[in-house]
Design a protein around this motif. Structure first.
Motif, PDB file in Angstrom:
ATOM      1  N   LEU A 251      -0.410   0.191  -9.099  1.00 33.27           N
ATOM      2  CA  LEU A 251      -1.470  -0.805  -8.899  1.00 33.27           C
ATOM      3  C   LEU A 251      -2.013  -1.370 -10.200  1.00 33.27           C
ATOM      4  CD1 LEU A 251      -2.952  -2.132  -6.498  1.00 33.27           C
ATOM      5  CD2 LEU A 251      -4.756  -0.418  -6.786  1.00 33.27           C
ATOM      6  N   LEU A 252      -2.219  -0.513 -11.192  1.00 34.69           N
ATOM      7  CA  LEU A 252      -2.864  -0.945 -12.419  1.00 34.69           C
ATOM      8  C   LEU A 252      -1.916  -1.658 -13.374  1.00 34.69           C
ATOM      9  CD1 LEU A 252      -5.070   2.190 -13.238  1.00 34.69           C
ATOM     10  CD2 LEU A 252      -5.696   0.148 -11.927  1.00 34.69           C
ATOM     11  N   ASP A 253      -2.490  -2.487 -14.230  1.00 33.90           N
ATOM     12  CA  ASP A 253      -1.723  -3.146 -15.286  1.00 33.90           C
ATOM     13  C   ASP A 253      -1.772  -2.368 -16.590  1.00 33.90           C
ATOM     14  OD1 ASP A 253      -1.123  -5.327 -13.685  1.00 33.90           O
ATOM     15  OD2 ASP A 253      -2.923  -6.414 -14.276  1.00 33.90           O
ATOM     16  N   SER A 254      -2.787  -1.531 -16.752  1.00 33.46           N
ATOM     17  CA  SER A 254      -3.089  -0.916 -18.042  1.00 33.46           C
ATOM     18  C   SER A 254      -2.157   0.239 -18.361  1.00 33.46           C
ATOM     19  CB  SER A 254      -4.547  -0.459 -18.063  1.00 33.46           C
ATOM     20  OG  SER A 254      -4.800   0.396 -16.977  1.00 33.46           O
ATOM     21  N   ASP A 255      -2.519   0.999 -19.414  1.00 27.81           N
ATOM     22  CA  ASP A 255      -1.661   2.054 -19.964  1.00 27.81           C
ATOM     23  C   ASP A 255      -1.139   3.002 -18.893  1.00 27.81           C
ATOM     24  OD1 ASP A 255      -2.355   0.949 -22.332  1.00 27.81           O
ATOM     25  OD2 ASP A 255      -3.881   2.446 -22.822  1.00 27.81           O
ATOM     26  N   GLN A 256       0.069   3.470 -19.109  1.00 26.83           N
ATOM     27  CA  GLN A 256       0.629   4.478 -18.220  1.00 26.83           C
ATOM     28  C   GLN A 256      -0.156   5.777 -18.375  1.00 26.83           C
ATOM     29  OE1 GLN A 256       3.188   4.222 -15.914  1.00 26.83           O
ATOM     30  NE2 GLN A 256       2.840   2.055 -16.337  1.00 26.83           N
ATOM     31  N   PRO A 257      -0.373   6.493 -17.278  1.00 27.35           N
ATOM     32  CA  PRO A 257      -1.158   7.721 -17.332  1.00 27.35           C
ATOM     33  C   PRO A 257      -0.399   8.864 -17.988  1.00 27.35           C
ATOM     34  CG  PRO A 257      -0.209   7.459 -15.160  1.00 27.35           C
ATOM     35  CD  PRO A 257       0.144   6.209 -15.948  1.00 27.35           C
TER      36      PRO A 257
ATOM     37  N   SER B 276      -8.255 -20.596 -16.147  1.00 31.53           N
ATOM     38  CA  SER B 276      -6.863 -20.441 -16.564  1.00 31.53           C
ATOM     39  C   SER B 276      -6.737 -19.559 -17.800  1.00 31.53           C
ATOM     40  CB  SER B 276      -6.236 -21.812 -16.832  1.00 31.53           C
ATOM     41  OG  SER B 276      -6.836 -22.425 -17.956  1.00 31.53           O
ATOM     42  N   LYS B 277      -7.794 -19.512 -18.629  1.00 34.12           N
ATOM     43  CA  LYS B 277      -7.766 -18.694 -19.838  1.00 34.12           C
ATOM     44  C   LYS B 277      -8.315 -17.288 -19.618  1.00 34.12           C
ATOM     45  CE  LYS B 277      -8.330 -22.703 -22.911  1.00 34.12           C
ATOM     46  NZ  LYS B 277      -9.221 -23.372 -23.884  1.00 34.12           N
ATOM     47  N   ALA B 278      -8.822 -17.021 -18.419  1.00 30.73           N
ATOM     48  CA  ALA B 278      -9.458 -15.733 -18.160  1.00 30.73           C
ATOM     49  C   ALA B 278      -8.478 -14.590 -18.329  1.00 30.73           C
ATOM     50  CB  ALA B 278     -10.051 -15.722 -16.758  1.00 30.73           C
ATOM     51  N   GLN B 279      -8.906 -13.541 -19.003  1.00 30.54           N
ATOM     52  CA  GLN B 279      -8.069 -12.364 -19.246  1.00 30.54           C
ATOM     53  C   GLN B 279      -8.310 -11.257 -18.224  1.00 30.54           C
ATOM     54  OE1 GLN B 279      -5.695 -12.301 -21.761  1.00 30.54           O
ATOM     55  NE2 GLN B 279      -6.289 -14.462 -21.909  1.00 30.54           N
ATOM     56  N   MET B 280      -9.421 -11.352 -17.505  1.00 30.60           N
ATOM     57  CA  MET B 280      -9.790 -10.274 -16.595  1.00 30.60           C
ATOM     58  C   MET B 280      -8.900 -10.258 -15.356  1.00 30.60           C
ATOM     59  SD  MET B 280     -13.420  -9.556 -14.628  1.00 30.60           S
ATOM     60  CE  MET B 280     -14.350  -9.454 -16.166  1.00 30.60           C
TER      61      MET B 280
ATOM     62  N   SER C 284     -18.014  -3.748 -18.515  1.00 29.93           N
ATOM     63  CA  SER C 284     -18.187  -3.631 -19.961  1.00 29.93           C
ATOM     64  C   SER C 284     -17.504  -4.778 -20.698  1.00 29.93           C
ATOM     65  CB  SER C 284     -17.608  -2.298 -20.454  1.00 29.93           C
ATOM     66  OG  SER C 284     -18.219  -1.215 -19.809  1.00 29.93           O
ATOM     67  N   SER C 285     -18.071  -5.165 -21.804  1.00 28.72           N
ATOM     68  CA  SER C 285     -17.485  -6.211 -22.630  1.00 28.72           C
ATOM     69  C   SER C 285     -16.096  -5.787 -23.108  1.00 28.72           C
ATOM     70  CB  SER C 285     -18.398  -6.490 -23.831  1.00 28.72           C
ATOM     71  OG  SER C 285     -17.819  -7.447 -24.681  1.00 28.72           O
ATOM     72  N   GLY C 286     -15.137  -6.665 -22.948  1.00 26.92           N
ATOM     73  CA  GLY C 286     -13.783  -6.362 -23.385  1.00 26.92           C
ATOM     74  C   GLY C 286     -12.941  -5.616 -22.373  1.00 26.92           C
ATOM     75  N   ASP C 287     -13.522  -5.246 -21.241  1.00 26.67           N
ATOM     76  CA  ASP C 287     -12.751  -4.558 -20.202  1.00 26.67           C
ATOM     77  C   ASP C 287     -12.064  -5.608 -19.333  1.00 26.67           C
ATOM     78  OD1 ASP C 287     -11.664  -2.950 -18.297  1.00 26.67           O
ATOM     79  OD2 ASP C 287     -13.569  -2.204 -17.485  1.00 26.67           O
ATOM     80  N   ASN C 288     -10.759  -5.727 -19.475  1.00 31.78           N
ATOM     81  CA  ASN C 288     -10.010  -6.725 -18.713  1.00 31.78           C
ATOM     82  C   ASN C 288      -9.512  -6.213 -17.368  1.00 31.78           C
ATOM     83  OD1 ASN C 288     -10.294  -8.659 -20.732  1.00 31.78           O
ATOM     84  ND2 ASN C 288      -8.437  -7.990 -21.793  1.00 31.78           N
ATOM     85  N   GLU C 289      -9.724  -4.931 -17.099  1.00 31.19           N
ATOM     86  CA  GLU C 289      -9.290  -4.379 -15.813  1.00 31.19           C
ATOM     87  C   GLU C 289     -10.387  -3.478 -15.230  1.00 31.19           C
ATOM     88  OE1 GLU C 289      -4.989  -3.127 -14.081  1.00 31.19           O
ATOM     89  OE2 GLU C 289      -5.737  -1.914 -15.744  1.00 31.19           O
TER      90      GLU C 289
END
Length: 302
Positions: free
Chosen positions: A277-283, A45-49, A100-105
Motif C-alpha cells: 500500500l505505501l510508497d515510502s521506505d521498505q520496512p 499538479s505540483k503537489a507532492q503529498m 507534519s511539514s514535509g510529510d508526503n505520505e
C-alpha cells in the motif's frame, strides 16, 4: 441612399459604448476565475503529498488505527503523521492531530458519528465520507492517494468509488485500495444469496477506476470465518473488482491475531500495508513463528 441623422448616430454610439463596457465588466470576473482556476490546478499538479486515507468499520471510532500507525512508524525511518477526522450527522467535521511539514505520505483516518452497521447506515456514511474527502482535497490539494478500509470501511470505499469518485477522477487519482475483512455480501457466505448491497456493487462495478490496484485481505480464525465475517462474503469481492480494475489480489492471514477485531493490529497486516500500500521506505524484515499468509493469483484486466 440611407441617411443617419445626428440623433440616431448618438443613440448608436451610446449603444456601442454600453455593449463594450458590458463586455469588459463580464470579462473581468471570467479572467480572474480562469486565473485562479489555473493557479489551483497548477498547485494540485505540483503537489507532492500522497496520503493514505483509512476508514474503520462499524462501531469503531477515528482512533481505531492508532496502534496500527504506531507499529507502522516503528518499522521505517519515514514517520507517518496522523490526522483524524470525525464527521457528525449534522455535517460538522472535526480534526484531531496534524500533518507534519514535509510529510508526503501522512495517514488520514475518517470516522463517523453514525458508525452503525447495516446497508442504510453505510449509504449515509458514504455521503458523509464524500463531504470529508471534498474538504480534504480542497485544503491539502493532493492529486493522488491510497485507500485502506477495515471491515465496513472497505464497503464504504467500494460504494464511494462507484457513486462519487467520478466527480474527482479528472484531477485526483486513487492508486491502491486495501480492504481487510470486508464483508462484501454482508452476512451471506454464498454469492447465490446476494444482498441488496452486493447486488448494487455488481450492477455498478463498471464505474470502478480501471487503473486501480486492489488487495482484499481476509482473516481466517477458522476455515470459514474470522470470528465475525464469513470468508465467503470477503471473497465475494472478486466478482465486484475482477476485470474492472487494473489488478485484483486476494490474500488470507492466519495464525495469531487473525480474528476480525484484531486484524488492524496484526503484524502480518502491517507487513502487507508496508509492502503493497505505501510508497515510502521498505520496512525492516519482521519474522514471526505464527506468520502465514496465502496469496491468490493476481487478476488483471485483459
Amino acid at each position: 441612399m440611407l441617411i443617419i441623422n445626428d440623433k440616431e448616430r448618438r443613440r448608436s454610439m451610446r449603444l456601442l459604448i454600453f455593449v463594450v463596457v458590458l463586455l469588459i465588466v463580464l470579462a473581468f470576473p471570467a479572467y480572474f476565475w480562469m486565473k485562479d482556476n489555473n493557479h489551483y490546478l497548477a498547485q494540485r499538479s505540483k503537489a507532492q503529498m500522497s496520503p493514505v486515507i483509512m476508514i474503520p468499520g462499524s462501531s469503531a471510532t477515528k482512533n481505531r488505527f492508532d496502534e496500527m500507525v504506531t507499529l507502522l512508524n516503528k518499522d521505517t525511518s519515514h514517520k507517518h503523521s496522523l490526522l483524524k477526522l470525525e464527521v457528525y450527522n449534522s455535517g460538522k467535521i472535526t480534526y484531531t492531530g496534524k500533518i507534519s511539514s514535509g510529510d508526503n505520505e501522512p495517514i488520514i483516518v475518517v470516522g463517523f458519528q453514525n458508525n452503525h452497521d447495516g446497508y442504510d447506515n453505510i449509504k449515509k456514511q458514504v455521503k458523509m465520507f464524500d463531504e470529508a474527502f471534498n474538504e480534504l482535497i480542497d485544503q491539502y490539494k493532493f492529486n493522488n492517494f491510497k485507500a485502506f478500509g477495515h471491515s465496513n470501511g472497505g464497503l464504504i470505499w467500494t460504494l464511494w468509488l462507484e457513486k462519487y469518485y467520478s466527480d474527482y477522477s479528472d484531477y485526483v487519482k486513487i492508486k491502491r485500495l486495501m480492504t481487510v475483512g470486508s464483508p462484501f455480501n454482508l452476512n451471506e457466505s454464498s454469492t447465490s444469496n446476494p444482498t441488496q448491497m452486493y447486488t448494487y456493487f455488481l450492477k455498478h462495478r463498471d464505474r470502478l477506476p480501471s487503473s486501480l490496484d486492489v488487495y482484499s485481505v481476509s482473516g481466517a480464525d477458522t476455515y470459514t470465518e474470522d470470528g465475525i465475517v464469513k470468508l465467503g462474503s470477503v471473497r465475494a469481492g472478486r466478482y465486484i473488482y475482477q476485470k474492472q480494475v487494473k489488478h485484483y489480489t486476494e490474500m488470507t492471514v492466519t495464525g495469531s491475531k487473525a480474528q476480525h477485531s484484531s486484524l488492524p493490529q496484526n503484524r502480518q497486516i502491517i507487513n502487507l500495508i508496508e509492502e503493497y500500500l505505501l510508497d515510502s521506505d521498505q520496512p525492516n524484515a519482521v519474522n514471526s513463528k505464527n506468520k502465514r499468509i496465502s496469496h491468490s493469483s493476481s487478476v488483471s484486466n485483459p
